[in-house]
Design an enzyme around this catalytic site. Structure first.
Site, PDB file in Angstrom:
ATOM      1  N   ASP A  49       9.733 -68.141 -74.968  1.00  0.00           N
ATOM      2  CA  ASP A  49       8.570 -67.824 -75.806  1.00  0.00           C
ATOM      3  C   ASP A  49       8.492 -66.351 -76.191  1.00  0.00           C
ATOM      4  O   ASP A  49       8.104 -66.011 -77.297  1.00  0.00           O
ATOM      5  CB  ASP A  49       7.256 -68.322 -75.170  1.00  0.00           C
ATOM      6  CG  ASP A  49       6.914 -67.657 -73.853  1.00  0.00           C
ATOM      7  OD1 ASP A  49       7.780 -66.981 -73.255  1.00  0.00           O
ATOM      8  OD2 ASP A  49       5.758 -67.816 -73.405  1.00  0.00           O
ATOM      9  N   HIS A  50       8.891 -65.467 -75.292  1.00  0.00           N
ATOM     10  CA  HIS A  50       8.858 -64.014 -75.555  1.00  0.00           C
ATOM     11  C   HIS A  50       9.533 -63.340 -74.385  1.00  0.00           C
ATOM     12  O   HIS A  50       9.892 -63.994 -73.410  1.00  0.00           O
ATOM     13  CB  HIS A  50       7.416 -63.512 -75.717  1.00  0.00           C
ATOM     14  CG  HIS A  50       6.501 -63.963 -74.621  1.00  0.00           C
ATOM     15  ND1 HIS A  50       6.524 -63.400 -73.355  1.00  0.00           N
ATOM     16  CD2 HIS A  50       5.597 -64.967 -74.553  1.00  0.00           C
ATOM     17  CE1 HIS A  50       5.649 -64.027 -72.590  1.00  0.00           C
ATOM     18  NE2 HIS A  50       5.078 -64.996 -73.282  1.00  0.00           N
ATOM     19  N   HIS A  83       6.302 -66.578 -65.045  1.00  0.00           N
ATOM     20  CA  HIS A  83       5.359 -65.666 -65.694  1.00  0.00           C
ATOM     21  C   HIS A  83       5.159 -64.473 -64.782  1.00  0.00           C
ATOM     22  O   HIS A  83       5.141 -64.631 -63.561  1.00  0.00           O
ATOM     23  CB  HIS A  83       4.024 -66.398 -65.918  1.00  0.00           C
ATOM     24  CG  HIS A  83       3.089 -65.655 -66.832  1.00  0.00           C
ATOM     25  ND1 HIS A  83       2.435 -64.510 -66.453  1.00  0.00           N
ATOM     26  CD2 HIS A  83       2.708 -65.901 -68.111  1.00  0.00           C
ATOM     27  CE1 HIS A  83       1.693 -64.085 -67.463  1.00  0.00           C
ATOM     28  NE2 HIS A  83       1.847 -64.908 -68.481  1.00  0.00           N
ATOM     29  N   GLU A  97       8.672 -70.188 -70.513  1.00  0.00           N
ATOM     30  CA  GLU A  97       7.930 -68.952 -70.314  1.00  0.00           C
ATOM     31  C   GLU A  97       8.853 -67.778 -69.970  1.00  0.00           C
ATOM     32  O   GLU A  97       9.629 -67.843 -69.016  1.00  0.00           O
ATOM     33  CB  GLU A  97       6.897 -69.163 -69.192  1.00  0.00           C
ATOM     34  CG  GLU A  97       6.097 -67.930 -68.803  1.00  0.00           C
ATOM     35  CD  GLU A  97       5.295 -67.330 -69.939  1.00  0.00           C
ATOM     36  OE1 GLU A  97       4.632 -68.089 -70.670  1.00  0.00           O
ATOM     37  OE2 GLU A  97       5.336 -66.098 -70.100  1.00  0.00           O
ATOM     38  N   THR A 142       2.445 -66.021 -75.626  1.00  0.00           N
ATOM     39  CA  THR A 142       2.824 -67.433 -75.768  1.00  0.00           C
ATOM     40  C   THR A 142       2.186 -68.045 -77.014  1.00  0.00           C
ATOM     41  O   THR A 142       2.834 -68.768 -77.774  1.00  0.00           O
ATOM     42  CB  THR A 142       2.370 -68.272 -74.561  1.00  0.00           C
ATOM     43  OG1 THR A 142       2.773 -67.635 -73.373  1.00  0.00           O
ATOM     44  CG2 THR A 142       2.956 -69.661 -74.623  1.00  0.00           C
TER      45      THR A 142
HETATM   46  C1  GP9 Z   1      -1.068 -69.215 -70.438  1.00  0.00           C
HETATM   47  C2  GP9 Z   1       0.388 -69.134 -70.573  1.00  0.00           C
HETATM   48  C3  GP9 Z   1       0.892 -67.737 -70.391  1.00  0.00           C
HETATM   49  O1  GP9 Z   1      -1.603 -70.436 -70.729  1.00  0.00           O
HETATM   50  O2  GP9 Z   1       0.763 -69.669 -71.785  1.00  0.00           O
HETATM   51  O3  GP9 Z   1       0.458 -66.912 -71.381  1.00  0.00           O
HETATM   52  P1  GP9 Z   1       1.172 -65.560 -71.791  1.00  0.00           P
HETATM   53  O4  GP9 Z   1       0.588 -64.476 -70.953  1.00  0.00           O
HETATM   54  O5  GP9 Z   1       2.640 -65.683 -71.567  1.00  0.00           O
HETATM   55  O6  GP9 Z   1       0.837 -65.429 -73.217  1.00  0.00           O
HETATM   56 MN    MN Z   2       4.297 -66.713 -72.290  1.00  0.00          MN
END
Ligand code: GP9
Ligand code: MN
Length: 632
Positions: free
Chosen positions: A471-472, A412, A253, A297
């Site tokens: 992921d980003h 996150h 994340e 994500t």
């Molecule tokens: C939520 C997690 C975070 O299940 O994958 O989501 P994001 O905000 O990074 O898309």
């Molecule tokens: Mn994410």
């Protein structure tokens, strides 16, 4: 009804009764997670707001009997909708969505079990209907004046004010609630079940109509493009290197590449991942870009599994979760693989439950598979270390070979971390977000290291390849000032910001011994063909827009979803073309004389990028995979 109550219009009484009932269902029958007082408040008001809007329509009927009939039927229909969702929820822990309801298998499943899902006490959910019905029948016979103009104006104004107020609070609580549309639970808790259903109907009508107008002939154009621009006929050196092995992917994340091999206050941020960059069994891609948009994500998952682009608006997981796909899990299934996702969040977030079914995942270990309590959670939920620790027992039971994706959560936004989990101190800048980001990245790095150790102990390690991917981005342009301080730059230019969209990609092959740092440009679109080839699976018939990263024969650019791109020579962002290696603009806004030079440099790639994004969009909007037979 000559009492005081008699002077209150029945639609208001109906609003109170029906609103209260709905609130009780929301609050006590659905397990909606409420994190703060504002969420509690929104959940409390939205049933009343929706009820008022529906029942207030009755003022427009001239005849008393019509008004009463409307109230009675609306109370019944409304209650039925609430009740139907309740029954559905008991089975799926989710709210009804239109396509899901009409999807054959679901309806059949539900049909047989519906009786067992209904409880005798459910009659209480219709008490308001009984009272409204009774009051309405009584009033129907007593002559009451039709509503005056002022009464009508009141009803309409009030409906609009309430709705606007509700939406305003919802947007405050969850920015971009509607455009990003990430979770049914969020929608229901913020705007209520009824508005959610209206939203769902509009969304799916739009999706369905685009699908109806889809043109099958476009498939040929797409296939021709892929043959000409993307596919390579040579096999890469690593073709088959991981044949029959388990594929373990870690979706890290918000981890961006700038933390790798970087220090803060003299300390490494990610010592474990840093060590992997020098590891002989690991390939590290230092110029690997994320290509996600609003679906965050879920967009990265979409890219990874399909090698298609996510959409420029909304989350494709949410809007096109019912499409047919030909993704990685489906393709490897034919080679005996079992596919799972591990992620300790509720399964409807990003519509994962539906989308994973469409992608042919065999199992999703969602939050219900984990023991989550106050001690082992922070911020968005279960801490990464506990997440991996608890996952390993499931992983050991999977039949091999398997493919698993682990999606971490601790790093996150807003990057909360307990003191005891903090190995490095926060950074010191004007951005708390960036300051706190660094210790949480470190925490995630440690959790991944611990996971590697657990894999070794559990004997899965030798038979697996392990992929770690950011992921980003986690740090947006709002924090550019602090970022420039950290990176010791005068400012973050648009070029720098685009370069900050790099996320790490590690491909770790135990025992391989030939790992190195790879500097060629790469992106999430490349994951699927790369992994398939490593497993020794041919992609001759497949449709994909990425390349095998162990190939030299590649298309030569990485397109970001907003049309920006990177090629080996150039970076194009904000309509300016830069030299990739120096960051020099080829033409600047103030210097139009060399506009032509810019055109020569970036224009041909720009055209390809636009073409490719639109072909990918057409595939999704038209649900074109349904017309393609991949077994031919
Ligand atoms: C939520 C997690 C975070 O299940 O994958 O989501 P994001 O905000 O990074 O898309
Ligand atoms: Mn994410």
């Amino acid at each position: 009804m000559n009492t005081k109550w008699g002077r209150i219009p029945l639609y208001v009484i109906a609003t109170l009764l029906f609103g209260l009932k709905t609130y009780i269902v929301y609050r006590f029958m659905f397990s909606i997670e409420l994190d703060n007082v504002l969420q509690e408040f929104i959940l409390l008001i939205n049933p009343f707001v929706s009820a008022f809007i529906i029942f207030a329509i009755s003022v427009w009927f001239k005849k008393q009997s019509r008004q009463m009939k409307f109230l009675r039927y609306m109370a019944f229909i409304g209650s039925f909708v609430v009740f139907a969702n309740l029954v559905f929820y008991r089975s799926y822990t989710d709210f009804i969505t239109l396509p899901q309801l009409f999807q054959g298998s679901n309806a059949a499943d539900l049909g047989t079990s519906v009786i067992s899902l209904i409880k005798p006490y459910d009659i209480v959910w219709f008490f308001d209907v009984i009272i409204i019905w009774y009051l309405a029948s009584k009033q129907q016979t007593t002559a009451i004046e039709p509503f005056k103009r002022s009464g009508k104006v009141f009803a309409v104004t009030m409906s609009m004010v309430l709705l606007a107020g509700n939406f305003f609070l919802a947007e405050l609580e969850r920015p971009q609630l509607f455009t990003r549309a990430f979770d049914r639970e969020y929608l229901v808790k913020n705007i209520g079940l009824f508005n959610y259903h209206i939203y769902d109907v509009i969304l799916h009508s739009k999706v369905k109509s685009q699908r109806v107008f889809a043109d099958e002939n476009e498939i040929k154009e797409i296939k021709d493009y892929i043959e000409k621009e993307i596919r390579s006929n040579e096999k890469s050196d690593l073709f088959g290197v991981a044949e029959g092995k388990n594929v373990i992917t870690i979706w890290a994340e918000s981890v961006q590449s700038f933390v790798i091999n970087n220090k803060v206050n003299g300390q490494e941020i990610t010592p474990f991942m840093n060590s992997l960059t020098e590891d002989e069994d690991t390939y590290y891609f230092e110029n690997f870009y994320h290509q996600t948009e609003q679906g965050k994500t879920s967009d990265s998952e979409f890219l990874g599994d399909n090698s298609l682009y996510p959409l420029s608006r909304g989350a494709v997981f949410f809007t096109h979760g019912q499409n047919e796909y030909h993704g990685f899990p489906e393709m490897i299934k034919e080679h005996g693989y079992y596919s799972t996702v591990f992620h300790a969040n509720n399964k409807s977030f990003w519509n994962r439950d539906q989308m994973y079914e469409s992608l042919n995942y065999d199992h999703f270990y969602d939050i219900d598979s984990y023991e989550v309590n106050e001690e082992n959670s922070v911020g968005w939920g279960l801490k990464d270390k506990s997440f991996f620790e608890q996952s390993i027992k499931y992983l050991q039971t999977l039949e091999e070979p398997f493919y698993s994706r682990f999606i971490t959560l601790t790093n996150h936004f807003p990057f909360d971390l307990d003191d005891e989990d903090r190995s490095i101190e926060p950074y010191d800048s004007n951005s708390n977000t960036l300051n706190n980001y660094l210790p949480t990245v470190r925490y995630t790095d440690e959790s991944i290291e611990a996971f590697f150790d657990q894999l070794k102990v559990s004997d899965l390690y030798e038979d697996s390849i392990i992929i770690i991917m950011g992921d980003h981005n986690g740090i947006s342009a709002n924090h550019n000032k602090a970022m420039s301080q950290l990176l010791e730059k005068e400012e973050i230019t648009p070029y720098d910001y685009l370069q900050l969209q790099r996320v790490p990609l590690f491909i770790h092959i135990p025992g391989h011994g030939e790992g190195e740092v790879k500097s060629e440009i790469a992106g999430q679109i490349d994951i699927k063909p790369t992994l398939l080839h490593m497993l020794g699976i041919e992609t001759d018939n497949d449709i994909y827009f990425g390349n095998d990263l162990f190939h030299d024969d590649r298309k030569g650019f990485i397109a970001l979803r907003n049309g920006d791109f990177v090629s080996e020579d150039y970076v194009y962002t904000g309509e300016v073309c830069y030299e990739r290696l120096t960051g020099e603009a080829i033409a600047t806004e103030n210097n139009h004389s060399n506009k032509e030079q810019q055109n020569n440099a970036c224009q041909p790639i720009k055209e390809k990028v636009e073409k490719e994004l639109s072909l990918s969009d057409n595939l999704i909007y038209g649900d074109l995979f349904r017309f393609i037979d991949f077994d031919e």
